[in-house]
Design an enzyme around this catalytic site. Sequence first.
Site, mmCIF file in Angstrom:
data_model
loop_
_atom_site.group_PDB
_atom_site.id
_atom_site.type_symbol
_atom_site.label_atom_id
_atom_site.label_comp_id
_atom_site.label_asym_id
_atom_site.label_seq_id
_atom_site.Cartn_x
_atom_site.Cartn_y
_atom_site.Cartn_z
ATOM 1 N N LYS A 46 11.546 4.919 -1.540
ATOM 2 C CA LYS A 46 10.715 4.145 -1.112
ATOM 3 C C LYS A 46 10.092 3.841 -0.028
ATOM 4 O O LYS A 46 11.030 4.469 1.836
ATOM 5 C CB LYS A 46 12.117 2.821 -0.880
ATOM 6 C CG LYS A 46 11.391 1.177 -1.174
ATOM 7 C CD LYS A 46 11.090 0.976 -2.570
ATOM 8 C CE LYS A 46 10.007 -0.268 -2.041
ATOM 9 N NZ LYS A 46 8.969 -0.668 -3.533
ATOM 10 N N CYS A 154 -0.369 1.501 -2.466
ATOM 11 C CA CYS A 154 0.484 -0.088 -3.058
ATOM 12 C C CYS A 154 -0.754 -0.758 -2.903
ATOM 13 O O CYS A 154 -1.734 -1.024 -2.308
ATOM 14 C CB CYS A 154 0.789 -0.044 -1.791
ATOM 15 S SG CYS A 154 1.796 -1.806 -2.092
ATOM 16 N N LYS A 191 -0.543 9.993 -1.138
ATOM 17 C CA LYS A 191 -0.734 9.574 -2.555
ATOM 18 C C LYS A 191 -1.396 8.540 -2.372
ATOM 19 O O LYS A 191 -1.828 7.224 -1.695
ATOM 20 C CB LYS A 191 0.606 8.713 -2.674
ATOM 21 C CG LYS A 191 1.080 8.325 -3.663
ATOM 22 C CD LYS A 191 2.387 7.350 -4.377
ATOM 23 C CE LYS A 191 2.591 7.072 -5.185
ATOM 24 N NZ LYS A 191 3.963 6.548 -6.003
ATOM 25 N N ASN A 218 -0.444 6.134 -8.273
ATOM 26 C CA ASN A 218 0.236 5.446 -7.863
ATOM 27 C C ASN A 218 -0.365 4.219 -8.735
ATOM 28 O O ASN A 218 -0.753 4.403 -10.188
ATOM 29 C CB ASN A 218 -0.101 3.962 -6.965
ATOM 30 C CG ASN A 218 0.912 3.400 -5.879
ATOM 31 O OD1 ASN A 218 1.832 2.752 -6.328
ATOM 32 N ND2 ASN A 218 1.608 3.415 -4.896
HETATM 33 C C1 LIG Z 1 8.685 -1.743 -8.418
HETATM 34 C C2 LIG Z 1 7.853 -0.944 -8.996
HETATM 35 C C3 LIG Z 1 8.245 -0.539 -7.197
HETATM 36 C C4 LIG Z 1 7.415 0.509 -6.056
HETATM 37 N N1 LIG Z 1 7.063 0.953 -5.129
HETATM 38 C C5 LIG Z 1 6.704 2.165 -4.416
HETATM 39 C C6 LIG Z 1 6.752 2.210 -3.051
HETATM 40 O O1 LIG Z 1 7.397 1.378 -2.311
HETATM 41 N N2 LIG Z 1 5.870 3.136 -2.862
HETATM 42 C C7 LIG Z 1 5.055 4.042 -4.008
HETATM 43 O O2 LIG Z 1 4.607 5.135 -2.292
HETATM 44 N N3 LIG Z 1 4.870 4.052 -4.781
HETATM 45 C C8 LIG Z 1 5.284 2.666 -5.354
HETATM 46 N N4 LIG Z 1 5.699 1.852 -6.673
HETATM 47 C C9 LIG Z 1 5.017 3.450 -7.963
HETATM 48 C C10 LIG Z 1 5.469 4.127 -8.306
HETATM 49 O O3 LIG Z 1 6.345 5.040 -7.196
HETATM 50 C C11 LIG Z 1 4.616 5.308 -9.284
HETATM 51 O O4 LIG Z 1 3.829 5.682 -8.514
HETATM 52 C C12 LIG Z 1 3.923 4.302 -10.502
HETATM 53 O O5 LIG Z 1 6.151 3.384 -10.771
HETATM 54 C C13 LIG Z 1 4.131 5.667 -11.437
HETATM 55 O O6 LIG Z 1 5.101 5.372 -11.863
HETATM 56 P P1 LIG Z 1 5.815 5.240 -13.815
HETATM 57 O O7 LIG Z 1 4.614 5.460 -14.229
HETATM 58 O O8 LIG Z 1 6.279 6.340 -13.897
HETATM 59 O O9 LIG Z 1 6.521 4.407 -12.605
HETATM 60 C C14 LIG Z 1 6.380 1.223 -7.043
HETATM 61 C C15 LIG Z 1 6.987 0.763 -8.645
HETATM 62 C C16 LIG Z 1 7.615 0.042 -9.388
HETATM 63 C C17 LIG Z 1 7.181 0.226 -10.477
#
Ligand SMILES: Cc1cc2nc3c(=O)[nH]c(=O)nc-3n(C[C@H](O)[C@H](O)[C@H](O)COP(=O)(O)O)c2cc1C
Length: 379
Positions: A46, A154, A191, A218
């Site tokens: 995270k 983000c 990222k 992201n």
């Molecule tokens: C609840 C939540 C918190 C996230 N927190 C971060 C974070 O702290 N840093 C980051 O780079 N991406 C964060 N993401 C993005 C994820 O790492 C990822 O890029 C995004 O959810 C797309 O992937 P998925 O379709 O598998 O969910 C977060 C996503 C979610 C759902």
Amino acid sequence: MATDLTVTFTGLRFENPFLLASAPPTESESNITRAFDAGWGGVVTKTIGLHPVTNVDGPKTKFLRATPDSTQLSMKKRPGTALHSSWNWELISDKTLDWWVPRIGRIKKAYPHRILVASIMAGSGNDEELRAWQTLARACQDEGADALELNLSCPHMDRPDMGSNIGKDSELVSVVTQAVKEAARVPVWAKLTPSTTDIVVEARGAFLGGADAISSTNTFPSLPLIDPETLEFEMNVDGYVSSGGLGGPAILPQSIAKMAQLTHALPDHAFSGIGGIAEFGHALNYFLLGCGTVQVCTAAMLDHAIGPNVLARLTAGMAEAMERHGWSSIEDFRGLRRDRVVVHSKIRRPDGETYRGGYDAEGYAAAETAAAERSTPVR
Ligand SMILES: Cc1cc2nc3c(=O)[nH]c(=O)nc-3n(C[C@H](O)[C@H](O)[C@H](O)COP(=O)(O)O)c2cc1C
């Protein structure tokens, strides 16, 4: 003999190319150790920052679900639904760097052969902020982090010098990456955000600053839907909502479109694919477009918080596909479909004789007109 799923990415050896993305599945020591026990090839922590973080009241993630045989989309819990997407407005880790440092050290001591990537974030408005990136980078790598992932993406940050507000500006992407590279002894992944016109521009900025890889994407900026009965956003605090990020199945086609742009323009660079992955067929899209690793968030959150069953599907699917196609390593299929994405004018058109413009296609004309035109031969 078991199929060899190992990959080398940015000089690091992974037992398999499947990583947990930076998000709730990697927000604590216990989650990360559980993830390594389950067999994930790597985890991205995270995101860790130096600024104080206070999350919104109430749920930080919600899930939008579709009802089969109807057009209903809602976050309301109900039986027999299929996942459409995740929606979140969670900020970066609300734990301090001091909290993270000993934990990174302990995890790496216990799992020296697993890849731990530290996700970090600071601002970009002045030299002090750039030094904050370097402080974070040094602290994490000194504890054994194998790589750094820069959160330039983000989507829900008010600060104009942070998160996706950096990722939308190729010069800032470059400046921040270069500042981290000056301090880094380990590979640096940038990222990026999907919410720009041409993600290749920002990727070039990252590589100019010395990035070793791009992680994409992201979440996509989005709002929860308004409930037609209550007229309230399905997710809100005191009736108010703010832009959040969409993840999960809904973003898979959009994320691979971004990845196709990236790998086509920059075929000699390293890419980690993210967005909508829940099984090997999804991950295969990213590999065939040229990615060397992939990352998972939403699907893992819904599977015992760290996705043991998701990982089992990914590794079994990869082993089965490699056996079926006779591939001995990821390099036998990485990028195999990269050159199949072309400009529109390169797609074959029917020849003059058979082509009848839009006249045959319902949807371009009222049904009666289309039917009438069909009954009149056109020469
Ligand atoms: C609840 C939540 C918190 C996230 N927190 C971060 C974070 O702290 N840093 C980051 O780079 N991406 C964060 N993401 C993005 C994820 O790492 C990822 O890029 C995004 O959810 C797309 O992937 P998925 O379709 O598998 O969910 C977060 C996503 C979610 C759902």
